[in-house]
Enzyme design. Structure first.
Site, PDB file in Angstrom:
ATOM      1  N   GLY A  56      62.089  10.240  53.652  1.00  0.00           N
ATOM      2  CA  GLY A  56      62.696  11.554  53.801  1.00  0.00           C
ATOM      3  C   GLY A  56      64.191  11.459  54.068  1.00  0.00           C
TER       4      GLY A  56
ATOM      5  N   ASP B 255      65.760  11.514  57.869  1.00  0.00           N
ATOM      6  CA  ASP B 255      66.310  10.353  58.570  1.00  0.00           C
ATOM      7  C   ASP B 255      67.337   9.713  57.632  1.00  0.00           C
ATOM      8  OD1 ASP B 255      64.490  10.244  61.037  1.00  0.00           O
ATOM      9  OD2 ASP B 255      63.098  10.475  59.381  1.00  0.00           O
TER      10      ASP B 255
ATOM     11  N   GLN C 118      68.560   6.146  58.164  1.00  0.00           N
ATOM     12  CA  GLN C 118      67.468   5.210  57.860  1.00  0.00           C
ATOM     13  C   GLN C 118      67.334   5.008  56.349  1.00  0.00           C
ATOM     14  OE1 GLN C 118      63.435   5.289  59.799  1.00  0.00           O
ATOM     15  NE2 GLN C 118      62.886   6.378  57.950  1.00  0.00           N
TER      16      GLN C 118
ATOM     17  N   HIS D  15      52.842  15.792  59.180  1.00  0.00           N
ATOM     18  CA  HIS D  15      53.146  17.198  58.934  1.00  0.00           C
ATOM     19  C   HIS D  15      53.550  17.332  57.470  1.00  0.00           C
ATOM     20  CE1 HIS D  15      57.234  15.757  59.166  1.00  0.00           C
ATOM     21  NE2 HIS D  15      57.014  15.301  60.388  1.00  0.00           N
TER      22      HIS D  15
ATOM     23  N   MET E  81      54.738   7.023  60.701  1.00  0.00           N
ATOM     24  CA  MET E  81      54.223   6.671  62.028  1.00  0.00           C
ATOM     25  C   MET E  81      53.101   7.632  62.431  1.00  0.00           C
ATOM     26  SD  MET E  81      57.378   5.178  64.206  1.00  0.00           S
ATOM     27  CE  MET E  81      58.088   6.736  64.701  1.00  0.00           C
TER      28      MET E  81
ATOM     29  N   MET F   1      60.982  19.652  60.205  1.00  0.00           N
ATOM     30  CA  MET F   1      59.676  19.222  60.714  1.00  0.00           C
ATOM     31  C   MET F   1      59.787  17.802  61.259  1.00  0.00           C
ATOM     32  SD  MET F   1      56.865  20.708  58.097  1.00  0.00           S
ATOM     33  CE  MET F   1      56.772  22.457  57.805  1.00  0.00           C
ATOM     34  N   SER F   2      59.115  17.563  62.377  1.00  0.00           N
ATOM     35  CA  SER F   2      59.140  16.234  63.001  1.00  0.00           C
ATOM     36  C   SER F   2      57.908  16.099  63.870  1.00  0.00           C
ATOM     37  CB  SER F   2      60.393  16.083  63.869  1.00  0.00           C
ATOM     38  OG  SER F   2      60.251  14.972  64.733  1.00  0.00           O
TER      39      SER F   2
ATOM     40  N   HIS G 146      55.873  14.728  55.779  1.00  0.00           N
ATOM     41  CA  HIS G 146      55.154  13.564  55.250  1.00  0.00           C
ATOM     42  C   HIS G 146      54.382  13.955  53.988  1.00  0.00           C
ATOM     43  CE1 HIS G 146      55.187  12.724  59.752  1.00  0.00           C
ATOM     44  NE2 HIS G 146      55.782  11.648  59.280  1.00  0.00           N
TER      45      HIS G 146
HETATM   46  P1  AMP Z   1      58.026   9.132  60.619  1.00  0.00           P
HETATM   47  O1  AMP Z   1      56.537   9.268  60.630  1.00  0.00           O
HETATM   48  O2  AMP Z   1      58.721  10.087  61.528  1.00  0.00           O
HETATM   49  O3  AMP Z   1      58.476   7.692  60.790  1.00  0.00           O
HETATM   50  O4  AMP Z   1      58.510   9.550  59.167  1.00  0.00           O
HETATM   51  C1  AMP Z   1      57.966   8.936  58.027  1.00  0.00           C
HETATM   52  C2  AMP Z   1      58.728   9.401  56.817  1.00  0.00           C
HETATM   53  O5  AMP Z   1      58.649  10.822  56.712  1.00  0.00           O
HETATM   54  C3  AMP Z   1      60.235   9.052  56.885  1.00  0.00           C
HETATM   55  O6  AMP Z   1      60.665   8.645  55.594  1.00  0.00           O
HETATM   56  C4  AMP Z   1      60.840  10.362  57.300  1.00  0.00           C
HETATM   57  O7  AMP Z   1      62.190  10.502  56.897  1.00  0.00           O
HETATM   58  C5  AMP Z   1      59.950  11.345  56.565  1.00  0.00           C
HETATM   59  N1  AMP Z   1      60.047  12.663  57.184  1.00  0.00           N
HETATM   60  C6  AMP Z   1      59.861  12.986  58.483  1.00  0.00           C
HETATM   61  N2  AMP Z   1      60.091  14.307  58.684  1.00  0.00           N
HETATM   62  C7  AMP Z   1      60.439  14.822  57.480  1.00  0.00           C
HETATM   63  C8  AMP Z   1      60.806  16.129  57.019  1.00  0.00           C
HETATM   64  N3  AMP Z   1      60.873  17.165  57.853  1.00  0.00           N
HETATM   65  N4  AMP Z   1      61.087  16.294  55.719  1.00  0.00           N
HETATM   66  C9  AMP Z   1      61.045  15.246  54.853  1.00  0.00           C
HETATM   67  N5  AMP Z   1      60.701  13.984  55.223  1.00  0.00           N
HETATM   68  C10 AMP Z   1      60.403  13.776  56.520  1.00  0.00           C
END
Ligand code: AMP
Length: 291
Positions: free
Chosen positions: A150, A153, A156, A36, A32, A187-188, A39
């Site tokens: 990742g 989640d 998910q 960081h 999304m 990280m988020s 990703h």
């Molecule tokens: P998002 O942009 O938050 O929807 O995340 C996109 C992908 O990145 C998903 O598969 C998440 O699980 C993964 N992700 C987000 N944060 C992390 C993290 N700290 N370590 C590993 N994968 C991550």
């Protein structure tokens, strides 16, 4: 050279059709945005295992409830493009909402029963149907050999694996380790919402996971004291408020009566008004633990 950005389904389709005809394997990282190193780690894994790496950036309205942060979700496209480029992405797919959902609300959705209704699903009842639907749609658009998610989640990831299995979607789902800040905070993109005090307090999630893991490693086999210990750690942090904590079987996401050799510890808490999610694996036999 900066990473090419493609915004339409037709263009990304014809580009990747040509790659597949040439015998190239496509790896896919859905995101999304507001990228960081979590990703970045998925992109590097995709780079290592495929000929062509596609990442998408799409803040999917289907997975946000009306009171959630769809409109305020952080965005920084220039930074995202630079991070994708640095991590070996060949093409970024960044569709608009109209491109993905030209007819407004979708009539067709993908729902992974049972797995979607517990834990995150109790707090966010429509969330995982929105996630499964957009991921299925993105898989159809991109047609990857492998897709990278990742373990951050965890629920998910479990749901996507089950969807791919149940619907025989021809993609290999690769789960990747959680990338953390030095103090243990996962990280988020949403960490940007935290004030400096909240940012310090947010490390409590990892401390709670460590306490739960230590209890299991010390021989506790009853899930209730394990989750009680974790809840107490969060309770001691004034800026944090627990949403849920669980010790579950990693495949069913159900709480067993007696913990088995592998337990997934799940935790979600508000720090200030920001909802943070984390998890880890506690293994009895060899005392190894993920991430
Ligand atoms: P998002 O942009 O938050 O929807 O995340 C996109 C992908 O990145 C998903 O598969 C998440 O699980 C993964 N992700 C987000 N944060 C992390 C993290 N700290 N370590 C590993 N994968 C991550």
């Amino acid at each position: 050279m900066t990473v090419p950005v493609v915004c339409t389904i037709d263009e990304i389709g014809s580009r990747l059709d040509a790659d597949r005809r040439a015998g190239l394997q496509v790896g896919f990282v859905p995101t999304m945005g507001y990228l960081h190193d979590g990703h970045g780690s998925l992109m590097r894994a995709a780079r290592a295992g495929n000929d062509v790496v596609v990442a998408s950036i799409f803040v999917n309205p289907l997975q946000f409830a009306p009171d959630e942060d769809l409109d305020s979700y952080p965005r920084d496209l220039d930074r995202d493009i630079a991070l994708a480029e640095a991590n070996g992405v060949d093409v970024l797919f960044i569709p608009s909402g109209e491109e993905m959902y030209p007819d407004g609300p979708v009539l067709t959705s993908v729902s992974v029963a049972e797995l979607s209704s517990r834990w995150e699903g109790e707090s966010r009842p429509t969330h995982f149907t929105g996630v499964a639907t957009v991921v299925a749609k993105l898989f159809n658009i991109i047609g990857p050999c492998r897709a990278y998610f990742g373990r951050k989640d965890f629920q998910q990831l479990t749901i996507i694996e089950r969807m791919v299995h149940d619907l025989s979607i021809p993609v290999e789902v690769v789960g990747c380790p959680i990338i953390r800040e030095p103090d243990g905070l996962a990280m988020s993109s949403r960490n940007i919402y935290l004030s400096p005090d909240e940012r310090t307090a947010a490390a409590v999630l990892r401390r709670a996971l460590d306490a739960g893991t230590a209890a299991i490693e010390a021989g506790e086999r009853n899930p209730t004291p394990v989750t009680g210990t974790m809840a107490a750690v969060v309770g001691a942090e004034p800026l944090a408020r627990l949403d849920y904590v669980a010790a579950v079987d990693p495949s069913t996401l159900e709480t067993p009566n007696i913990l088995g050799p592998r337990t997934q510890l799940l935790i979600t808490a508000y720090v200030g008004s920001t909802r943070l999610i984390d998890n880890c694996t506690a293994t009895i036999a060899d005392k190894n633990r993920d991430a």
